[in-house]
Design a protein around this motif. Sequence first.
Motif, PDB file in Angstrom:
ATOM      1  N   MET A   1      24.618  32.047  48.841  1.00  0.00           N
ATOM      2  CA  MET A   1      23.210  31.890  49.051  1.00  0.00           C
ATOM      3  C   MET A   1      22.739  30.709  48.216  1.00  0.00           C
ATOM      4  O   MET A   1      23.126  30.573  47.068  1.00  0.00           O
ATOM      5  N   LYS A   2      21.902  29.883  48.803  1.00  0.00           N
ATOM      6  CA  LYS A   2      21.319  28.753  48.095  1.00  0.00           C
ATOM      7  C   LYS A   2      19.829  29.026  47.935  1.00  0.00           C
ATOM      8  O   LYS A   2      19.152  29.345  48.904  1.00  0.00           O
ATOM      9  N   ASN A  75      23.125  33.447  54.510  1.00  0.00           N
ATOM     10  CA  ASN A  75      24.189  33.471  55.515  1.00  0.00           C
ATOM     11  C   ASN A  75      24.761  34.881  55.578  1.00  0.00           C
ATOM     12  O   ASN A  75      25.212  35.424  54.585  1.00  0.00           O
ATOM     13  N   VAL A  76      24.722  35.460  56.771  1.00  0.00           N
ATOM     14  CA  VAL A  76      25.239  36.815  56.971  1.00  0.00           C
ATOM     15  C   VAL A  76      26.532  36.712  57.771  1.00  0.00           C
ATOM     16  O   VAL A  76      26.583  36.095  58.824  1.00  0.00           O
TER      17      VAL A  76
END
Length: 77
Positions: A1-2, A75-76
Amino acid sequence: MKINFDEVDYKEMYKVGNVIRNSDNMLFLVAEGSEYGYVLVNLSKNMVTRAYETLEELSEKFGEEDDTLVHAEINVF
């Protein structure tokens, strides 16, 4: 994650799709409710607030001056 944090007036950040960090370091997503109105989805605890008819009501109930707008890319897989 960002994750990136921006300084924005807290009353302006309560818009659908925005992610907000509060003073307890909880992350919330502003979303449209399933029936009507707007809700906050607590991304940290997997919970949803009750629906409010307007975004102004939502921000009045939950908004605080030390809230921070978050630009998050999730993002998943």
